[in-house]
Motif scaffolding. Sequence first.
Motif, PDB file in Angstrom:
ATOM      1  N   GLN A  99      23.848  28.896  21.704  1.00 33.49           N
ATOM      2  CA  GLN A  99      23.240  29.121  20.189  1.00 33.49           C
ATOM      3  C   GLN A  99      21.892  29.524  20.346  1.00 33.49           C
ATOM      4  O   GLN A  99      21.048  29.246  20.906  1.00 33.49           O
ATOM      5  CB  GLN A  99      23.636  28.216  19.247  1.00 33.49           C
ATOM      6  N   LEU A 100      21.417  30.648  19.212  1.00 32.32           N
ATOM      7  CA  LEU A 100      20.072  30.834  19.166  1.00 32.32           C
ATOM      8  C   LEU A 100      19.210  30.003  18.964  1.00 32.32           C
ATOM      9  O   LEU A 100      19.512  28.973  18.027  1.00 32.32           O
ATOM     10  CB  LEU A 100      20.004  32.089  17.871  1.00 32.32           C
ATOM     11  N   GLY A 101      17.907  29.883  19.445  1.00 26.53           N
ATOM     12  CA  GLY A 101      17.217  28.822  18.785  1.00 26.53           C
ATOM     13  C   GLY A 101      16.625  28.121  20.456  1.00 26.53           C
ATOM     14  O   GLY A 101      17.051  28.550  21.618  1.00 26.53           O
ATOM     15  N   PRO A 102      16.104  27.142  20.242  1.00 23.41           N
ATOM     16  CA  PRO A 102      15.649  26.208  21.154  1.00 23.41           C
ATOM     17  C   PRO A 102      16.699  25.690  22.022  1.00 23.41           C
ATOM     18  O   PRO A 102      17.896  25.549  21.463  1.00 23.41           O
ATOM     19  CB  PRO A 102      14.779  25.032  20.510  1.00 23.41           C
ATOM     20  N   ALA A 103      16.295  25.554  23.462  1.00 27.12           N
ATOM     21  CA  ALA A 103      17.470  25.247  24.450  1.00 27.12           C
ATOM     22  C   ALA A 103      16.829  24.525  25.533  1.00 27.12           C
ATOM     23  O   ALA A 103      15.588  24.600  25.860  1.00 27.12           O
ATOM     24  CB  ALA A 103      18.038  26.592  25.025  1.00 27.12           C
ATOM     25  N   ARG A 104      17.740  23.696  26.389  1.00 21.91           N
ATOM     26  CA  ARG A 104      17.180  23.112  27.603  1.00 21.91           C
ATOM     27  C   ARG A 104      17.959  23.658  28.571  1.00 21.91           C
ATOM     28  O   ARG A 104      19.174  23.747  28.732  1.00 21.91           O
ATOM     29  CB  ARG A 104      17.306  21.601  27.482  1.00 21.91           C
ATOM     30  N   LEU A 105      17.379  24.247  29.575  1.00 23.29           N
ATOM     31  CA  LEU A 105      18.028  24.903  30.742  1.00 23.29           C
ATOM     32  C   LEU A 105      17.871  23.745  31.754  1.00 23.29           C
ATOM     33  O   LEU A 105      16.840  23.456  32.507  1.00 23.29           O
ATOM     34  CB  LEU A 105      17.257  26.003  31.259  1.00 23.29           C
ATOM     35  N   VAL A 106      19.164  23.370  32.109  1.00 22.14           N
ATOM     36  CA  VAL A 106      19.354  22.190  33.168  1.00 22.14           C
ATOM     37  C   VAL A 106      19.881  22.672  34.711  1.00 22.14           C
ATOM     38  O   VAL A 106      20.838  23.195  34.410  1.00 22.14           O
ATOM     39  CB  VAL A 106      20.091  20.840  32.617  1.00 22.14           C
ATOM     40  N   PHE A 107      19.120  22.684  35.470  1.00 24.20           N
ATOM     41  CA  PHE A 107      19.434  22.825  36.791  1.00 24.20           C
ATOM     42  C   PHE A 107      19.973  21.680  37.636  1.00 24.20           C
ATOM     43  O   PHE A 107      19.266  20.629  37.737  1.00 24.20           O
ATOM     44  CB  PHE A 107      18.154  23.384  37.593  1.00 24.20           C
ATOM     45  N   GLU A 108      21.423  21.806  38.025  1.00 21.77           N
ATOM     46  CA  GLU A 108      21.965  20.621  38.499  1.00 21.77           C
ATOM     47  C   GLU A 108      21.676  20.159  39.988  1.00 21.77           C
ATOM     48  O   GLU A 108      22.389  20.082  40.661  1.00 21.77           O
ATOM     49  CB  GLU A 108      23.560  20.936  38.663  1.00 21.77           C
ATOM     50  N   LEU A 120      14.157  22.954  32.191  1.00 20.11           N
ATOM     51  CA  LEU A 120      13.167  23.754  31.565  1.00 20.11           C
ATOM     52  C   LEU A 120      13.162  23.952  30.139  1.00 20.11           C
ATOM     53  O   LEU A 120      14.369  24.072  29.666  1.00 20.11           O
ATOM     54  CB  LEU A 120      13.395  25.126  32.187  1.00 20.11           C
ATOM     55  N   SER A 121      12.362  23.906  29.356  1.00 19.47           N
ATOM     56  CA  SER A 121      12.285  24.244  27.679  1.00 19.47           C
ATOM     57  C   SER A 121      12.536  25.725  27.858  1.00 19.47           C
ATOM     58  O   SER A 121      11.787  26.499  28.487  1.00 19.47           O
ATOM     59  CB  SER A 121      11.144  23.703  27.141  1.00 19.47           C
ATOM     60  N   ALA A 122      13.157  26.138  26.826  1.00 17.74           N
ATOM     61  CA  ALA A 122      13.560  27.686  26.735  1.00 17.74           C
ATOM     62  C   ALA A 122      13.880  28.068  25.159  1.00 17.74           C
ATOM     63  O   ALA A 122      14.166  27.111  24.495  1.00 17.74           O
ATOM     64  CB  ALA A 122      14.646  28.133  27.669  1.00 17.74           C
ATOM     65  N   GLU A 123      13.922  29.118  25.011  1.00 20.20           N
ATOM     66  CA  GLU A 123      14.268  29.786  23.700  1.00 20.20           C
ATOM     67  C   GLU A 123      15.579  30.715  23.849  1.00 20.20           C
ATOM     68  O   GLU A 123      15.454  31.652  24.826  1.00 20.20           O
ATOM     69  CB  GLU A 123      13.177  30.421  22.850  1.00 20.20           C
ATOM     70  N   VAL A 124      16.622  30.722  23.222  1.00 21.59           N
ATOM     71  CA  VAL A 124      17.605  31.714  23.337  1.00 21.59           C
ATOM     72  C   VAL A 124      17.316  32.735  22.118  1.00 21.59           C
ATOM     73  O   VAL A 124      17.313  32.286  21.138  1.00 21.59           O
ATOM     74  CB  VAL A 124      19.010  30.934  23.250  1.00 21.59           C
ATOM     75  N   THR A 125      17.101  33.924  22.550  1.00 30.00           N
ATOM     76  CA  THR A 125      16.671  34.790  21.823  1.00 30.00           C
ATOM     77  C   THR A 125      17.528  36.088  21.408  1.00 30.00           C
ATOM     78  O   THR A 125      17.736  36.904  20.653  1.00 30.00           O
ATOM     79  CB  THR A 125      15.451  35.608  22.453  1.00 30.00           C
ATOM     80  N   GLY A 126      18.832  35.842  22.255  1.00 31.79           N
ATOM     81  CA  GLY A 126      19.766  36.963  21.939  1.00 31.79           C
ATOM     82  C   GLY A 126      21.253  36.349  22.725  1.00 31.79           C
ATOM     83  O   GLY A 126      21.216  35.782  23.637  1.00 31.79           O
ATOM     84  N   ILE A 127      22.250  36.685  21.762  1.00 28.54           N
ATOM     85  CA  ILE A 127      23.548  36.433  22.469  1.00 28.54           C
ATOM     86  C   ILE A 127      24.662  37.488  22.011  1.00 28.54           C
ATOM     87  O   ILE A 127      24.854  38.144  20.827  1.00 28.54           O
ATOM     88  CB  ILE A 127      24.441  35.339  21.805  1.00 28.54           C
ATOM     89  N   ARG A 128      25.217  38.155  23.021  1.00 34.09           N
ATOM     90  CA  ARG A 128      25.963  39.375  23.059  1.00 34.09           C
ATOM     91  C   ARG A 128      27.446  39.043  23.367  1.00 34.09           C
ATOM     92  O   ARG A 128      27.626  38.714  24.392  1.00 34.09           O
ATOM     93  CB  ARG A 128      25.465  40.580  23.642  1.00 34.09           C
TER      94      ARG A 128
END
Length: 290
Positions: free
Chosen positions: A212-221, A228-236
């Motif tokens: 979903q758009l907005g703040p996200a947590r990128l979790v590397f297994e 990593l703290s991130a922002e989802v800026t687009g979804i196609r």
Amino acid sequence: MEPTCKAWNALGRLLTEGKVKKVYVPSSARVLDDDERELVELARRTIDAHTDAGPDEDGIHTVGGAVMAADYRMFAGVNLYHFTGGPCAELVALGAARAQGARQMRCIVAVGNHGRGVIGPCGRDRQVFVDYYPTMRVIVPTPAGLRSVLAADLMPLAQRWTPEAGMNGLDPSLCQDPETAGPPIIRFNPRYLEVVRSGAKTKTTRFRDPAQLGPARLVFESDPEVVLSAEVTGIRHCLVSDLTNQDAQAEGLTTAAELREGLKGHYPDLAGTDEVDVITFQINDKTGAA
């Protein structure tokens, strides 16, 4: 009808008859998704193929276990009964997953042979889950059908044991589902950590794994995890066949064909007519927390 064990069928009748007033179902319980249903089926197929006991007979191998790693790979095993305390099917499956390189686990289930359905974990296994994989989900039978439950919810007020510190005090964070306790999680194989940090990878293509758009947590297994703290800026949304060279280049690749080939490594059954989500993100914190 979803398979459930005989004990829960009996309990369901008691509830209907009013002889049992209430059954504890954790707040984290939810209906199974497609991947979890596939995990149940894997456990069922495994024990059906490898049990050594006939219907209503005792045996050494009577339960199949299956675990789903964070990258959606699935691993299976069967129990090894022994009067001294042989391992349950879930623990065998966890060992098999580790042997194949999996480090973080998403979900686990046990299924009995000869159509007995899903079986809830024993007390020992529940403690193992809380100690080693407290955020893993566990598929259990309930009077309402199969549900996926946070492992920590199967041991209310549990205290974790770790090899480093022994028995720890009560940890309130065990009661929080990591998927809902903060920004949505997008999980990555650890091999992508450096290209994401460097900015060479600013997109990720997902199949049946919505964002979903907005703040996200990128979790590397990795072991331990890096977040990593991130922002989802687009979804196609697009078909696999419609992925472009530009999509590939934003993932640190060169051509759309290369991207499609890479996706097959994550989703072996992916077809050109399947719809995927192309997720664009930007990193807020390149350091990350382990």
